[in-house]
Each structure stands twice: as structure tokens, then as C-alpha cells.
Scaffold this motif. Sequence first.
Motif, mmCIF file in Angstrom:
data_model
loop_
_atom_site.group_PDB
_atom_site.id
_atom_site.type_symbol
_atom_site.label_atom_id
_atom_site.label_comp_id
_atom_site.label_asym_id
_atom_site.label_seq_id
_atom_site.Cartn_x
_atom_site.Cartn_y
_atom_site.Cartn_z
ATOM 1 N N ALA A 1 0.811 -1.217 0.000
ATOM 2 C CA ALA A 1 0.000 0.000 0.000
ATOM 3 C C ALA A 1 0.846 1.269 0.000
ATOM 4 O O ALA A 1 0.314 2.363 -0.196
ATOM 5 N N ASP A 2 2.153 1.152 0.220
ATOM 6 C CA ASP A 2 3.013 2.332 0.217
ATOM 7 C C ASP A 2 3.698 2.532 -1.142
ATOM 8 O O ASP A 2 4.711 3.228 -1.244
ATOM 9 N N GLN A 3 3.153 1.921 -2.188
ATOM 10 C CA GLN A 3 3.715 2.058 -3.534
ATOM 11 C C GLN A 3 2.649 2.560 -4.521
ATOM 12 O O GLN A 3 2.357 1.901 -5.529
ATOM 13 N N PRO A 4 2.071 3.723 -4.277
ATOM 14 C CA PRO A 4 0.991 4.215 -5.146
ATOM 15 C C PRO A 4 1.426 4.471 -6.584
ATOM 16 O O PRO A 4 0.665 4.222 -7.515
ATOM 17 N N ASP A 5 2.649 4.972 -6.753
ATOM 18 C CA ASP A 5 3.123 5.260 -8.117
ATOM 19 C C ASP A 5 3.227 3.981 -8.941
ATOM 20 O O ASP A 5 2.837 3.944 -10.113
ATOM 21 N N LEU A 6 3.756 2.934 -8.332
ATOM 22 C CA LEU A 6 3.885 1.650 -9.024
ATOM 23 C C LEU A 6 2.506 1.073 -9.341
ATOM 24 O O LEU A 6 2.289 0.502 -10.415
ATOM 25 N N ALA A 7 1.568 1.249 -8.420
ATOM 26 C CA ALA A 7 0.206 0.753 -8.642
ATOM 27 C C ALA A 7 -0.428 1.426 -9.853
ATOM 28 O O ALA A 7 -1.060 0.770 -10.697
ATOM 29 N N VAL A 8 -0.250 2.743 -9.967
ATOM 30 C CA VAL A 8 -0.819 3.481 -11.101
ATOM 31 C C VAL A 8 -0.169 3.037 -12.404
ATOM 32 O O VAL A 8 -0.840 2.869 -13.435
ATOM 33 N N ILE A 9 1.150 2.813 -12.380
ATOM 34 C CA ILE A 9 1.851 2.342 -13.583
ATOM 35 C C ILE A 9 1.310 0.984 -14.026
ATOM 36 O O ILE A 9 1.027 0.759 -15.214
ATOM 37 N N LEU A 10 1.141 0.076 -13.076
ATOM 38 C CA LEU A 10 0.646 -1.258 -13.409
ATOM 39 C C LEU A 10 -0.801 -1.226 -13.888
ATOM 40 O O LEU A 10 -1.182 -1.953 -14.820
ATOM 41 N N LEU A 11 -1.628 -0.388 -13.260
ATOM 42 C CA LEU A 11 -3.002 -0.232 -13.730
ATOM 43 C C LEU A 11 -3.028 0.320 -15.156
ATOM 44 O O LEU A 11 -3.837 -0.111 -15.997
ATOM 45 N N THR A 12 -2.140 1.268 -15.442
ATOM 46 C CA THR A 12 -2.063 1.860 -16.771
ATOM 47 C C THR A 12 -1.649 0.826 -17.807
ATOM 48 O O THR A 12 -2.205 0.763 -18.912
ATOM 49 N N VAL A 13 -0.673 -0.006 -17.461
ATOM 50 C CA VAL A 13 -0.233 -1.077 -18.367
ATOM 51 C C VAL A 13 -1.365 -2.081 -18.604
ATOM 52 O O VAL A 13 -1.642 -2.479 -19.742
ATOM 53 N N ALA A 14 -2.029 -2.481 -17.514
ATOM 54 C CA ALA A 14 -3.087 -3.493 -17.613
ATOM 55 C C ALA A 14 -4.231 -3.023 -18.503
ATOM 56 O O ALA A 14 -4.652 -3.731 -19.427
ATOM 57 N N VAL A 15 -4.742 -1.830 -18.247
ATOM 58 C CA VAL A 15 -5.884 -1.321 -19.015
ATOM 59 C C VAL A 15 -5.439 -0.862 -20.400
ATOM 60 O O VAL A 15 -6.159 -1.056 -21.386
ATOM 61 N N GLY A 16 -4.250 -0.271 -20.497
ATOM 62 C CA GLY A 16 -3.768 0.212 -21.789
ATOM 63 C C GLY A 16 -3.585 -0.908 -22.794
ATOM 64 O O GLY A 16 -4.021 -0.812 -23.946
ATOM 65 N N ALA A 17 -2.969 -2.000 -22.367
ATOM 66 C CA ALA A 17 -2.713 -3.121 -23.277
ATOM 67 C C ALA A 17 -3.997 -3.831 -23.696
ATOM 68 O O ALA A 17 -4.021 -4.502 -24.734
ATOM 69 N N ASN A 18 -5.068 -3.671 -22.915
ATOM 70 C CA ASN A 18 -6.371 -4.259 -23.274
ATOM 71 C C ASN A 18 -6.801 -3.933 -24.698
ATOM 72 O O ASN A 18 -7.526 -4.700 -25.341
ATOM 73 N N SER A 19 -6.364 -2.772 -25.198
ATOM 74 C CA SER A 19 -6.822 -2.304 -26.513
ATOM 75 C C SER A 19 -6.360 -3.203 -27.648
ATOM 76 O O SER A 19 -6.875 -3.108 -28.764
ATOM 77 N N PRO B 1 -5.351 -3.682 1.480
ATOM 78 C CA PRO B 1 -4.757 -4.099 0.198
ATOM 79 C C PRO B 1 -4.683 -5.617 0.043
ATOM 80 O O PRO B 1 -4.653 -6.128 -1.082
ATOM 81 N N ASN B 2 -4.638 -6.336 1.155
ATOM 82 C CA ASN B 2 -4.581 -7.801 1.071
ATOM 83 C C ASN B 2 -5.855 -8.388 0.462
ATOM 84 O O ASN B 2 -5.816 -9.403 -0.242
ATOM 85 N N GLN B 3 -6.995 -7.757 0.716
ATOM 86 C CA GLN B 3 -8.239 -8.224 0.119
ATOM 87 C C GLN B 3 -8.283 -7.903 -1.378
ATOM 88 O O GLN B 3 -8.774 -8.712 -2.176
ATOM 89 N N TRP B 4 -7.761 -6.755 -1.760
ATOM 90 C CA TRP B 4 -7.704 -6.405 -3.183
ATOM 91 C C TRP B 4 -6.771 -7.352 -3.947
ATOM 92 O O TRP B 4 -6.951 -7.571 -5.156
ATOM 93 N N ARG B 5 -5.789 -7.899 -3.244
ATOM 94 C CA ARG B 5 -4.831 -8.812 -3.888
ATOM 95 C C ARG B 5 -5.546 -9.987 -4.540
ATOM 96 O O ARG B 5 -5.225 -10.387 -5.666
ATOM 97 N N TYR B 6 -6.556 -10.540 -3.871
ATOM 98 C CA TYR B 6 -7.294 -11.670 -4.424
ATOM 99 C C TYR B 6 -8.058 -11.264 -5.692
ATOM 100 O O TYR B 6 -8.190 -12.062 -6.634
ATOM 101 N N ILE B 7 -8.546 -10.038 -5.712
ATOM 102 C CA ILE B 7 -9.275 -9.548 -6.892
ATOM 103 C C ILE B 7 -8.371 -9.535 -8.110
ATOM 104 O O ILE B 7 -8.756 -9.990 -9.201
ATOM 105 N N PHE B 8 -7.156 -9.043 -7.951
ATOM 106 C CA PHE B 8 -6.236 -8.963 -9.087
ATOM 107 C C PHE B 8 -5.772 -10.347 -9.540
ATOM 108 O O PHE B 8 -5.579 -10.579 -10.740
ATOM 109 N N TYR B 9 -5.620 -11.273 -8.625
ATOM 110 C CA TYR B 9 -5.230 -12.632 -9.007
ATOM 111 C C TYR B 9 -6.345 -13.317 -9.800
ATOM 112 O O TYR B 9 -6.081 -14.051 -10.762
ATOM 113 N N ILE B 10 -7.582 -13.074 -9.405
ATOM 114 C CA ILE B 10 -8.716 -13.643 -10.145
ATOM 115 C C ILE B 10 -8.774 -13.055 -11.555
ATOM 116 O O ILE B 10 -9.006 -13.780 -12.542
#
Length: 483
Positions: A362-380, A430-439
Motif C-alpha cells: 500500500a506504500d507504492q501508489p506510483d507503481l500501482a498506477v503504472i501497473l493499472l495503466t499497463v493493464a488497461v492500456g494493453a487491453n486495446s 490491500p490484502n483483500q484487493w490482492r485476491y481480486i487482481f489474481y482472479i
Amino acid sequence: MLPKQINFELPEEFKAGTSGPKVGVRHLQAVLLFFGFCVSFMQRSNLSLAIVAMMDRNSTNPDFPEYAWSEQTKSLLLSSFFWGYLVMQIPSGMLAQRFGGKVVLLCGVAISGLLALLTPYSAQLGDWQLTCFLRVLQGFCQSVVYPTSHAILGQWAPPAERGILAALCYSGPQFGTIVTLGIGGKLATSQFGWPSIFYISGGCGIIWSFVWLLCGADSPRQSKLITPKEKNYIESALAEISESENNATTAKLTTPWLSIFKSVPFCTLIMCNMGFNWGFWTMLTQIPSYIKNVYNQDIQSNALLSALPYVANLVLGLCFCALAHKLLSAKVTSTIASRKIFNTIGMWIPMAASIALGSINADQPDLAVILLTVAVGANSGTNVGSMVNLIDLSPNFAGTLMSITNFAGSMMSIIAPLVVGVIVTDATNPNQWRYIFYIVALLYFIGNLPFLILGSSKLQPWNEPVQRNAKRVKQNAEMECNA
């Protein structure tokens, strides 16, 4: 020696069919569909951001009502759109086939826009229950958007331009999402408050409907704007010129249901759409809440960060489109190889990014945004992959095929937010969100694998109606007898 009076030069209409204008009415239709998707997704995504302000106990804007809804109620509201969306998927494809895509799409977007305008009043008058009901009705109306657009593209897009026109249309959802998430934070904190998010998205839908009424068309044959040269170019490219039996529209064709469901390449697209929709809609509905609760971002910062992945999705979508068109034109890749390569980019890169998202702190917000951007961006990548592959298999029944795959995908769109509501009982954990991303990662992997192994771009035999094939066989037999 041949007589001089015999002229072997092709008639002008057939010359016109060999090439078309570089920019024409087919591109106008694609641009109109782009904006149709844009306003539709503005209306789909408006609640994802607005609900953050509607439930903000720290008073984002005290001049407007706030609601003490639970996380489970929020998940219910975010999934309710897809209840109506799911119910009408198959019928919407049949309606597009029977009445033409233009009228059905017009009604769907216009009524959905009106319902968006009424959403703030529904929350005040009937709390979450009435809001939920309006979202169901919106989903009911918007169920026609993808099937009708696919049906229209099937009649407007020459095979050589299918990828680029489809990618242009299907960049609309990302643009609409960017607009809503990008300006939503400012609107929520402005003097107009969170209701203005619904007013803007609804108003844009109404405006688009008037433009579509004037300029949209089901096919080149029904367009009042197209030139004969472009019309003949499109129809000859689709092998639908001149002969009376070829002038029949898909509205008169009998849908070969059994053949469709027995088609292995089509069944792989159903699996693909289910996996894609689980991941895409989990991200779209949950990113604003994830960023706010885990990383404690205010509504304006949240909106901008939530929009960033969809900016990447739009930009990469256009890049993938240009690259795919270039590779196909240069014959570097075959059609099916191109579809599979870009679809794998669109699903397995987000899979890897989702796994990484589940592993950060939870102390890595910048990395989280980068990974979210990669995940959604590559969807295209799927825009020039499995999405356009439906038209490859059957231009005549593209709308029906899209409605079937969207039906399967919509089930995932309903279930995904509800699963989040069950697993994430503490949105700051954040531990609960972890399961969401793995699914999400697991569904991306399972969804793409069958298409990668068994997918095809060959025109399916059932694309042509039985009576037309029978007539051609009879004509061939008569020609052989005369010879």
C-alpha cells in the motif's frame, strides 16, 4: 481477328468498384460509431466515479446529498447496469438484423441518455433502490450498442480496411471513459456537484442521437451521402454487387443458430469475451474506489489517476491499429496471425500486470498506477484481435455473433463487481484487493488460450444463406449444361 466493334473495356461501375476514396462516408460512419461508443461509455462509467462523491463521508461537496451506502450496496449498484444489459443481448442482435442497426442504435443511445439525466433525481426520490432500477433500464437500452455497431460495420467495412475501421470505432469506449473520469472530479467539487456528471453524459447522448439520425446509415446502399464510386468499391469488396439475389439485406436471412454454436472458432471468441469482460469491468468499476481507499487520494486526484489507464488504452489502441494494418498490408503476418498476436497482447500483458498489482504494498501508489495503466492500456490489443475476428467469421451475422459473445461477457460483468463486494469487505485493506487482481489474471489467461490454439479468420460456410448457395449451384449447373 476480332471485330472492331467489340469492346472489352469494363463498365464504369465495375471500374469504380476496384478502388475507393481514401476518405469517404465509410469513415464518417466509423467516426459516428466512435462517438456513439464514447457517449455510451460516458453513461456507463459515470456512476463509478460519481459514487465516490455520493458516498464521501468527508463531504466532497456539502451542497449536494450524500448517501450512507455499504460496500455491498455499492457493488450492487455498480453491477446493476449489466442486469438489463444481459437480458437484451441476444434479442438486440436479432433486432439489429431484422430492423437494421441505425434505428435500434438510435433508440438505445437516446433513451439511455434520458435515463442518465434522471439518475440524480432517482437517488433523491428512491435512494439506492430506484437508482439501481434506472441503471438496469440503462443497461437494457445500451445492450444494442455493440451488436448494432458490429452489424453496421459488417456492411460498411471492406475486408482490407476492417481492422482499422473497427479499431477506430472501438476506441470510443476508452475516449468516453477518459472524458468521464478526467472531468468528473472537477465536476464533483464544482458548484454543480456530482449530479453534473450525469447531466453531461446524458446530454451528450441526446446530442449524438440527433447527429446519427441525420448522417447514419445501415449500409452503403441506404446512405444518401455516399458516392456511387465508394458504394461500388465497398459492395464489390464484400462480393455483394449487382445481382438481385445479392441485394437482399441480412434482415431477410435466416440465422443459422445451430451452425453458429457448432463453430469452434466462434466458441473460442465466447471464451475470450468472457475473460476480457471480467478483467475490463473489474478495472473500470473498481479503480476509483481502489485508488481512494487504498492510497487515500482525494476525488480530483482520484479522477485523473483513474483516467490515466484509459488514456493509455486509447493511444495504444490507435498504435496497435496502425501497426496491424501495416503488417497485414505488407503481408508480414496473415490475418489470423495478426488477430492472435494482438489479442494475446491485449489479454496476457494485462494478466502479468494484474499479478504484479496483487504483489505490491500500500506504500507504492506510483507503481500501482503504472501497473493499472499497463493493464488497461494493453487491453486495446483486443480491438484488432478477437473483437474484429467476429466480422472475419461472418459479415452477414456479425451483429448476432456480437450479441451472443456480449451475452456471455455480460454475465462476467455482473458477477465481477459482486465478487469484489464479497471479498473486499474492508476497502482500505490491500490484502483483500490482492485476491481480486489474481482472479482477474486467471480469467485473462483462460480466456485467451482457446482462441490462441483454435481461433480462425476464415469466412464460415454458414455466412451465406442456404437459398443463395442453392441458387448459385443451380446456376453453375445450368452454365455447365449450356457449355
